[in-house]
Design a protein around this motif. Structure first.
Motif, PDB file in Angstrom:
ATOM      1  N   LYS A 150      39.911  45.089  44.724  1.00  0.00           N
ATOM      2  CA  LYS A 150      39.326  45.989  43.723  1.00  0.00           C
ATOM      3  C   LYS A 150      39.292  45.280  42.364  1.00  0.00           C
ATOM      4  CE  LYS A 150      43.651  48.270  42.377  1.00  0.00           C
ATOM      5  NZ  LYS A 150      44.361  49.557  42.246  1.00  0.00           N
ATOM      6  N   VAL A 151      38.351  45.669  41.537  1.00  0.00           N
ATOM      7  CA  VAL A 151      38.255  45.087  40.195  1.00  0.00           C
ATOM      8  C   VAL A 151      39.541  45.398  39.438  1.00  0.00           C
ATOM      9  CG1 VAL A 151      37.081  45.223  37.968  1.00  0.00           C
ATOM     10  CG2 VAL A 151      35.743  45.213  40.085  1.00  0.00           C
ATOM     11  N   ASP A 152      40.117  44.341  38.858  1.00  0.00           N
ATOM     12  CA  ASP A 152      41.326  44.488  38.057  1.00  0.00           C
ATOM     13  C   ASP A 152      41.204  43.514  36.887  1.00  0.00           C
ATOM     14  OD1 ASP A 152      43.868  44.579  36.931  1.00  0.00           O
ATOM     15  OD2 ASP A 152      44.897  44.718  38.863  1.00  0.00           O
ATOM     16  N   ASN A 153      40.564  43.983  35.819  1.00  0.00           N
ATOM     17  CA  ASN A 153      40.328  43.112  34.675  1.00  0.00           C
ATOM     18  C   ASN A 153      41.623  42.662  34.016  1.00  0.00           C
ATOM     19  OD1 ASN A 153      37.442  43.064  34.710  1.00  0.00           O
ATOM     20  ND2 ASN A 153      37.433  45.158  33.932  1.00  0.00           N
ATOM     21  N   GLU A 154      42.604  43.533  34.005  1.00  0.00           N
ATOM     22  CA  GLU A 154      43.889  43.183  33.398  1.00  0.00           C
ATOM     23  C   GLU A 154      44.527  42.005  34.139  1.00  0.00           C
ATOM     24  OE1 GLU A 154      48.231  45.199  32.304  1.00  0.00           O
ATOM     25  OE2 GLU A 154      46.575  46.438  33.050  1.00  0.00           O
ATOM     26  N   LYS A 155      44.502  42.073  35.459  1.00  0.00           N
ATOM     27  CA  LYS A 155      45.057  40.984  36.272  1.00  0.00           C
ATOM     28  C   LYS A 155      44.236  39.713  36.095  1.00  0.00           C
ATOM     29  CE  LYS A 155      47.517  39.098  39.640  1.00  0.00           C
ATOM     30  NZ  LYS A 155      48.953  38.763  39.480  1.00  0.00           N
ATOM     31  N   GLY A 156      42.913  39.845  36.063  1.00  0.00           N
ATOM     32  CA  GLY A 156      42.060  38.680  35.888  1.00  0.00           C
ATOM     33  C   GLY A 156      42.318  37.969  34.584  1.00  0.00           C
ATOM     34  N   VAL A 157      42.441  38.727  33.497  1.00  0.00           N
ATOM     35  CA  VAL A 157      42.697  38.132  32.182  1.00  0.00           C
ATOM     36  C   VAL A 157      44.103  37.533  32.139  1.00  0.00           C
ATOM     37  CG1 VAL A 157      42.953  38.624  29.716  1.00  0.00           C
ATOM     38  CG2 VAL A 157      41.031  39.588  30.995  1.00  0.00           C
ATOM     39  N   GLU A 158      45.042  38.186  32.793  1.00  0.00           N
ATOM     40  CA  GLU A 158      46.410  37.657  32.864  1.00  0.00           C
ATOM     41  C   GLU A 158      46.418  36.284  33.536  1.00  0.00           C
ATOM     42  OE1 GLU A 158      50.177  38.726  35.649  1.00  0.00           O
ATOM     43  OE2 GLU A 158      49.450  40.382  34.416  1.00  0.00           O
ATOM     44  N   LEU A 159      45.664  36.149  34.609  1.00  0.00           N
ATOM     45  CA  LEU A 159      45.570  34.856  35.299  1.00  0.00           C
ATOM     46  C   LEU A 159      44.913  33.814  34.409  1.00  0.00           C
ATOM     47  CD1 LEU A 159      44.514  36.247  38.775  1.00  0.00           C
ATOM     48  CD2 LEU A 159      46.563  34.863  38.368  1.00  0.00           C
ATOM     49  N   LEU A 160      43.885  34.209  33.688  1.00  0.00           N
ATOM     50  CA  LEU A 160      43.223  33.292  32.762  1.00  0.00           C
ATOM     51  C   LEU A 160      44.182  32.828  31.677  1.00  0.00           C
ATOM     52  CD1 LEU A 160      39.734  34.962  32.249  1.00  0.00           C
ATOM     53  CD2 LEU A 160      40.160  32.725  33.270  1.00  0.00           C
ATOM     54  N   GLU A 161      44.980  33.740  31.158  1.00  0.00           N
ATOM     55  CA  GLU A 161      45.924  33.388  30.103  1.00  0.00           C
ATOM     56  C   GLU A 161      46.996  32.430  30.606  1.00  0.00           C
ATOM     57  OE1 GLU A 161      47.154  37.244  28.811  1.00  0.00           O
ATOM     58  OE2 GLU A 161      45.588  37.362  27.263  1.00  0.00           O
TER      59      GLU A 161
END
Length: 214
Positions: A150-161
């Motif tokens: 499922k879309v999880d922008n918070e998790k995606g940005v966390e991984l990017l950071e």
């Protein structure tokens, strides 16, 4: 060699991979005494300029050195000799080298040399994302775009950071774009834009790809 493979990964996984140079090894690539010696042994092959001599060097240690196995695997994947690529990458994985996951994930995502399996690709990246910043960078796309999860922008940005904090230049560039334009449910934040722009200037090269270079 691996430059072409990592660029292909960047194309498939949305973001653009950075050029490969010859950085020093960062502290976060520490696996313990056993892995440190294996890495040092593999790096003695990496500095050889002649490709045939370099391949010969790696093949002399291929049975015992998981970093040699990873580099040979990515080399053969780039050459589209997938049987050899899978052989070496699976050897490295069996020897518990987590950095084998990223190139294997790419092959499963594309279905090259193996049956296409996006779920397997996701699992491999997730397994290695806490240690391999480039894997974390690639995994972020799955969460941001809802691929196999499922879309999880918070998790995606966390991984990017996480990836950006470990020197992945493409992750820094993506975070600048996110903060500048307010993407993926993130607020516009000029302080973050300035922060990552400063980090890019301070980071002379992307330190994470050298592990895969022949």
């Amino acid at each position: 060699m691996y430059k072409q493979l990592i660029l292909s990964i960047g194309t498939i996984f949305l973001f653009t991979a950075c050029s490969l140079k010859m950085p020093s090894w960062p502290s976060f690539l520490s696996f313990g005494d056993n892995y440190e010696s294996i890495l040092e042994e593999a790096n003695s092959c990496q500095v050889i300029e002649d490709e045939n001599q370099k391949l010969s060097c790696y093949k002399n240690i291929e049975k015992t050195n998981s970093f040699a196995q990873i580099r040979l695997g990515t080399y053969y994947a780039d050459k589209k000799v997938y049987k050899q690529a899978i052989k070496y990458l699976e050897m490295a994985k069996e020897n518990d080298n987590i950095y084998a996951n990223l190139p294997l994930a790419f092959l499963y995502y594309k279905g090259e040399g193996v049956t296409k399996d996006v779920n397997k690709s996701f699992e491999l990246l997730e397994e290695s994302s806490t240690k391999d910043p480039t894997a974390a960078y690639q995994l972020s796309r799955f969460y941001i775009q809802g691929i196999n999860t499922k879309v999880d922008n918070e998790k995606g940005v966390e991984l990017l950071e996480f990836a950006a904090s470990k020197g992945v230049l493409s992750a820094m560039e993506m975070l600048i774009n996110i903060s500048k334009n307010g993407l993926f449910e993130q607020p516009k934040d000029q302080k973050k834009v300035d922060y990552w722009q400063k980090k890019i200037k301070e980071t002379k090269e992307d330190i994470n790809h050298k592990i895969y270079r022949l």
